[in-house]
Structure formats: structure tokens, C-alpha cells
Write a protein that holds these residues in place. Sequence first.
Motif, PDB file in Angstrom:
ATOM      1  N   UNK A   1      14.974 -13.841 -56.109  1.00  0.00           N
ATOM      2  CA  UNK A   1      14.251 -13.242 -54.904  1.00  0.00           C
ATOM      3  C   UNK A   1      15.391 -12.811 -53.912  1.00  0.00           C
ATOM      4  N   UNK A   2      16.674 -13.633 -53.827  1.00  0.00           N
ATOM      5  CA  UNK A   2      17.689 -13.005 -52.868  1.00  0.00           C
ATOM      6  C   UNK A   2      18.161 -11.699 -53.400  1.00  0.00           C
ATOM      7  N   UNK A   3      18.159 -11.311 -54.595  1.00  0.00           N
ATOM      8  CA  UNK A   3      18.561 -10.076 -55.203  1.00  0.00           C
ATOM      9  C   UNK A   3      17.683  -9.190 -55.137  1.00  0.00           C
ATOM     10  N   UNK A   4      16.333  -9.421 -55.117  1.00  0.00           N
ATOM     11  CA  UNK A   4      15.299  -8.254 -54.869  1.00  0.00           C
ATOM     12  C   UNK A   4      15.405  -8.081 -53.288  1.00  0.00           C
ATOM     13  N   UNK A   5      15.788  -9.068 -52.422  1.00  0.00           N
ATOM     14  CA  UNK A   5      15.626  -8.935 -51.079  1.00  0.00           C
ATOM     15  C   UNK A   5      16.743  -7.855 -50.651  1.00  0.00           C
ATOM     16  N   UNK A   6      17.967  -8.071 -51.300  1.00  0.00           N
ATOM     17  CA  UNK A   6      19.284  -7.379 -51.048  1.00  0.00           C
ATOM     18  C   UNK A   6      18.911  -5.819 -51.350  1.00  0.00           C
ATOM     19  N   UNK A   7      18.192  -5.560 -52.448  1.00  0.00           N
ATOM     20  CA  UNK A   7      17.623  -4.148 -52.591  1.00  0.00           C
ATOM     21  C   UNK A   7      16.871  -3.578 -51.622  1.00  0.00           C
ATOM     22  N   UNK A   8      15.839  -4.539 -51.174  1.00  0.00           N
ATOM     23  CA  UNK A   8      14.819  -4.107 -50.242  1.00  0.00           C
ATOM     24  C   UNK A   8      15.437  -3.899 -48.846  1.00  0.00           C
ATOM     25  N   UNK A   9      16.468  -4.691 -48.573  1.00  0.00           N
ATOM     26  CA  UNK A   9      17.228  -4.552 -47.343  1.00  0.00           C
ATOM     27  C   UNK A   9      18.044  -3.147 -47.233  1.00  0.00           C
TER      28      UNK A   9
ATOM     29  N   UNK B   1      17.329 -21.503 -50.127  1.00  0.00           N
ATOM     30  CA  UNK B   1      15.897 -21.067 -50.051  1.00  0.00           C
ATOM     31  C   UNK B   1      15.154 -20.834 -48.844  1.00  0.00           C
ATOM     32  N   UNK B   2      15.763 -21.601 -47.522  1.00  0.00           N
ATOM     33  CA  UNK B   2      15.061 -21.331 -46.628  1.00  0.00           C
ATOM     34  C   UNK B   2      15.609 -20.041 -45.710  1.00  0.00           C
ATOM     35  N   UNK B   3      17.064 -19.906 -46.135  1.00  0.00           N
ATOM     36  CA  UNK B   3      17.735 -18.613 -45.371  1.00  0.00           C
ATOM     37  C   UNK B   3      17.177 -17.513 -46.243  1.00  0.00           C
ATOM     38  N   UNK B   4      16.711 -17.707 -47.679  1.00  0.00           N
ATOM     39  CA  UNK B   4      16.173 -16.498 -48.405  1.00  0.00           C
ATOM     40  C   UNK B   4      14.967 -16.082 -47.500  1.00  0.00           C
ATOM     41  N   UNK B   5      14.049 -17.085 -47.575  1.00  0.00           N
ATOM     42  CA  UNK B   5      12.782 -16.743 -46.802  1.00  0.00           C
ATOM     43  C   UNK B   5      12.836 -16.145 -45.483  1.00  0.00           C
ATOM     44  N   UNK B   6      13.918 -16.687 -44.709  1.00  0.00           N
ATOM     45  CA  UNK B   6      14.198 -15.971 -43.429  1.00  0.00           C
ATOM     46  C   UNK B   6      14.589 -14.657 -43.432  1.00  0.00           C
ATOM     47  N   UNK B   7      15.353 -14.174 -44.706  1.00  0.00           N
ATOM     48  CA  UNK B   7      15.988 -13.085 -44.724  1.00  0.00           C
ATOM     49  C   UNK B   7      14.921 -12.165 -45.305  1.00  0.00           C
ATOM     50  N   UNK B   8      13.869 -12.714 -45.752  1.00  0.00           N
ATOM     51  CA  UNK B   8      12.597 -12.116 -46.395  1.00  0.00           C
ATOM     52  C   UNK B   8      11.624 -11.685 -44.951  1.00  0.00           C
ATOM     53  N   UNK B   9      11.737 -12.416 -43.985  1.00  0.00           N
ATOM     54  CA  UNK B   9      11.042 -11.878 -42.757  1.00  0.00           C
ATOM     55  C   UNK B   9      11.907 -10.833 -42.272  1.00  0.00           C
TER      56      UNK B   9
ATOM     57  N   UNK C   1      12.333  -5.059 -40.647  1.00  0.00           N
ATOM     58  CA  UNK C   1      13.028  -3.845 -40.928  1.00  0.00           C
ATOM     59  C   UNK C   1      11.923  -2.719 -41.394  1.00  0.00           C
ATOM     60  N   UNK C   2      11.136  -3.322 -42.337  1.00  0.00           N
ATOM     61  CA  UNK C   2      10.188  -2.524 -43.078  1.00  0.00           C
ATOM     62  C   UNK C   2       9.402  -1.791 -41.914  1.00  0.00           C
ATOM     63  N   UNK C   3       8.740  -2.988 -40.910  1.00  0.00           N
ATOM     64  CA  UNK C   3       7.829  -2.564 -39.965  1.00  0.00           C
ATOM     65  C   UNK C   3       8.416  -1.490 -39.072  1.00  0.00           C
ATOM     66  N   UNK C   4       9.842  -1.688 -38.625  1.00  0.00           N
ATOM     67  CA  UNK C   4      10.223  -0.864 -37.736  1.00  0.00           C
ATOM     68  C   UNK C   4      10.563   0.714 -38.500  1.00  0.00           C
TER      69      UNK C   4
ATOM     70  N   UNK D   1       3.170  -8.104 -42.558  1.00  0.00           N
ATOM     71  CA  UNK D   1       2.617  -9.147 -43.221  1.00  0.00           C
ATOM     72  C   UNK D   1       3.888  -9.754 -43.757  1.00  0.00           C
ATOM     73  N   UNK D   2       4.864  -9.377 -44.260  1.00  0.00           N
ATOM     74  CA  UNK D   2       6.119  -9.946 -44.792  1.00  0.00           C
ATOM     75  C   UNK D   2       7.011 -10.652 -43.899  1.00  0.00           C
ATOM     76  N   UNK D   3       7.195  -9.969 -42.708  1.00  0.00           N
ATOM     77  CA  UNK D   3       7.822 -10.485 -41.657  1.00  0.00           C
ATOM     78  C   UNK D   3       7.489 -11.895 -41.228  1.00  0.00           C
ATOM     79  N   UNK D   4       6.070 -11.965 -40.910  1.00  0.00           N
ATOM     80  CA  UNK D   4       5.131 -12.937 -40.462  1.00  0.00           C
ATOM     81  C   UNK D   4       5.214 -14.225 -41.187  1.00  0.00           C
ATOM     82  N   UNK D   5       4.908 -13.900 -42.659  1.00  0.00           N
ATOM     83  CA  UNK D   5       4.850 -14.924 -43.823  1.00  0.00           C
ATOM     84  C   UNK D   5       6.174 -15.488 -44.034  1.00  0.00           C
ATOM     85  N   UNK D   6       7.169 -14.739 -44.080  1.00  0.00           N
ATOM     86  CA  UNK D   6       8.503 -15.022 -44.303  1.00  0.00           C
ATOM     87  C   UNK D   6       8.866 -15.988 -43.158  1.00  0.00           C
ATOM     88  N   UNK D   7       8.717 -15.776 -41.880  1.00  0.00           N
ATOM     89  CA  UNK D   7       9.094 -16.796 -40.860  1.00  0.00           C
ATOM     90  C   UNK D   7       8.369 -17.893 -40.940  1.00  0.00           C
TER      91      UNK D   7
END
Length: 463
Positions: free
Chosen positions: A89-97, A210-218, A223-226, A242-248
Amino acid sequence: MTPTEVVFNLSYVLAAVLFILCLRGLSGPESARRGLVLGQVGMLIAVVGTLLHRDIVRYDWILAGLLLGSVIGLAISAWIPMTKMPERIALSHSFGGLATALVGVAEYEREASQLTEFKMAALGFETFLGFLTFTGSIMAFGKLQGFIRGAPITWKGQNVLNVGLFVGSLAAIGLLVVHPEMQGVFLAIAGSGLAVGVMAVLPIGGADMPVVISLLNSYAGLAACATGFALNSQILIICGALDGSSGLLLSMLMSKAMNRSFANVLFGAFGTALEPTSAVPQLGRSYNEATVEDAGAVLKASQTVIVVPGYGMAVSQAQHAVRDLAAALERRGVEVKYAIHPVAGRMPGHMNVLLAEANVSYDKLFDLDDINDDFARTDAVVVVGANDVVNPAAKKDSSSPIYGMPVFHVELSRSVIVLKRSMNPGFSGVENELFFQQNTMMVLGDAKKTLLAMIGELKEGGH
Ligand code: NAP
């Protein structure tokens, strides 16, 4: 509106509805698979719908991107095992970011001078948060994989520096809104995002990743919202929100289930479990070290058994052996239930995922609140590589770092069989009184090997 535009808009509405249904499905193990399928269909519809966008002039680069993304996605899903899910999940978030940040850079280069103030602010946020998510996720991946030291890396004044950089970046975004032509400011925002990602994750212990990854998810969601606001894309705004609020929410729920404040996770430099386990703190205390035969004898004499899986089950990949032990017991007429703690393992739903992989039926899995009263009337509990989630200190010892964390009342059952490799502590590093109780048998060794031996013992028959 042309027919193509109607289809385009409808595809986004449908995708948005499917994403919401997906999240709803993911809230329970029975509906999780259906939720995932709905999410995948929603994403497919959103991607196909986007391909109808009237501003697209050529498809070759899009096709190349689709192929490259699919190859990387397939490789990740084929090679990364279930136990490495947080890393994946961390790796795929890095691609998304990175993708979000690069869209921000491209948009700035393309039309910085024509953007409205609101869109320029959105673009600044998108670039900052995208780069932050990119490096933060790479750091989280590195800590989990072990190529960056898992222990918190701290230095004097780091929180002040991080907060300073964050506030400075917000000010720089403000400046860019007024002077969009200042390319240096834009570059500084991008650089600051990259730096904050690294520096904010370094001081956090590997096991808190895992908590950090979930926060980075948000953050990635925000970022996607912006990006959605900058590009006028409703689907990105909806998905990002949806992503930002569920991650948070997930990060907050995880912190709560560990009885830690959010600030403690982010700034507390806690969680060194990925480092070699510390010296045994309870030297000299006696405990009942038992053999597989002893454990087998207890199980043969039991009518009700509760299995409590923990992180050690994941490490040992013992989920299939756990299921086989339960089946062997059930063949003897024993009632078997599984107690699933919300933060057992190292990511939300870790135990559910592993047990589902072993085809353990959902109706045998019980949440903390649903099973905790059963322990006192249960003949035997088999603790498979769990430690903190069965530590009575969380209830009794107000000086313990885990005091207040909800735990299973395992110690109240007639017999407790603990499968782990040593007397070393778990994630929180604190001693576990359960292991020294009179009714506890410690069967030391790798969980999977011990379970297989116990199954053999049960097959030998007799009572
Ligand atoms: P735990 O407290 O970390 O204990 C796991 C135990 O597994 C260890 O004591 C270890 O003992 C044993 N073990 C490791 N490898 C094993 C193997 N091959 N065979 C048998 N045993 C093995 O785990 P937990 O009870 O599941 O608690 C989870 C902890 O992680 C909580 O403190 C929670 O707050 C934290 N956490 C959870 C999440 C989440 O989302 N789930 C996220 C971050 C942090 P030996 O070394 O002696 O074998």
C-alpha cells in the motif's frame, strides 16, 4: 450537450456512486469482496469515461501509460505476499502521490498565467501534498522493508523544523496565488513537499507505519481533490474527498484502538518493534513451559476453544495451520471461535485477510466486544503469536504504555495455550503478565510448526 458529453458525465456519476458503495462494502468482512468489485468496476467506468474527454488529442501516450501501469500493478499483486500488504500500500501511495504532483507541475508549466486564484491555490496544494505523499510513502516503505532504520530517527528541534516548513509552504502557496509567474516559489513548494515527506516520517517508529500510511492515504486523497479543482474534474474531487476522509478516519480509529493519541503516533517516537527484540525483561521469573503433547492433552479435554491470532500468525504464515487445527478440534465435537482484535497484526483487518485466505468462515470470527464475555466460560484459549492484544496490563497497570487499550479477557478462561518463539515482548515492548499465570502454558517455537505438531497430536485420538 453532445451524446459523448452525456455519456462522459453519466460515467462519472455512476463511478462516484460505485465508489461510495465500495467503501460501504469494505466496512465488513462479508461484504468486503463485493465492495472491492464495485470499486474496480467504478474505476474502470471512470477511466473509460475519461477517455471520451473532448480535450484529448492523441491516445498513444495514454495507451503507453495504461500498459506500463498495468504491468507494474500486475507485478506488484503477483509478487508481494499478503503479509507485506502495508508495504504494498505504501508503494502504491507513492505512485499516486507522484502522479498527482507531476500533473501539478505540468499544469503549472502549461497555463500558470491563465489560472484563476482559486485554481492556482489548488494547484499549489496538489503539488505540495503530492510530493509529500511520494517521499513519505517511500520512507514508510523503506522502514517496513528494513532498508531504512525502523527505530524512530530523531534530532533536536525536528518538530519545529517540520512545522516551520509546513507553514512556510502554505505561505509560499499564498505568494504564488498573487504572483503566479514566480517559478522559483513554485519550485520551492515542490522541494518543500519532498523534504517534509522525508522528515515527517523519519521520527516515526517502523511499527507505527500502518497509521502513517493510512494518513498519507488521506493526504493523497486531498491532493487528488485539489487536482480535481485545478483541472475542473468532478470525479477527482469526489474520489479525493472520499479517499482523504476515509484515510483520516482510519488513522484516527487505529490510534484509538491502540489507545494512543494521534499526536503521540506522529510525534511520540514510539514503536521500535522492527528493531531486534530487546533483552528479555523478565529474567528469573518462572513460567509453565509446555510441550505439544501437554497442549494436545488440554485441547482433547476441552469442549469450547477460542483462537486468538496476532502478528506472529502473520510472520509464521500459520493461518492455514490454524484453520486445520480448528477443523481437527471440530471433528472431535469441540466448538471453536476466533477472537479478532481491531489492531492485531500490523494493519487494519490483517487477521481477517489472512483467515479469509485460509477460507475460515466469517461467522466464526468475533470482534472484541462480541466475544470478550465468552472467555470466562471457555475451556481453552489458543493464542497464536498474539501478545499486546492479550496483555492484562492494559486493564490493570496504569503505568503501562498500553494502559487503556481494549484487550481480550484471555486470562479468565480455564486454560491458556500461548504459541510464540520466546518470552520476548510484542510491539509495545512491555512484559505480559498472562505468560506467567498458573493456567498459562507457553509452547515456545514457530507458530506454524507448533500448530502442525498439535494437529498430529489431536489425530492420535483418545481423550
Ligand atoms: P504483538 O504484540 O506485536 O506480538 C506479536 C508476537 O508474535 C510477538 O510477541 C512474537 O513473539 C510473536 N511471533 C513473532 N513471530 C512469530 C512466529 N514465527 N511464531 C510464533 N510467534 C511469533 O502482536 P499483536 O498481539 O497482534 O498486537 C499488535 C500490536 O501492533 C499492538 O500493540 C498494536 O497496537 C500494534 N499495531 C497494530 C496496527 C494494526 O493496524 N493492526 C498498526 C500499528 C501497530 P516472539 O518474538 O517471542 O515469537
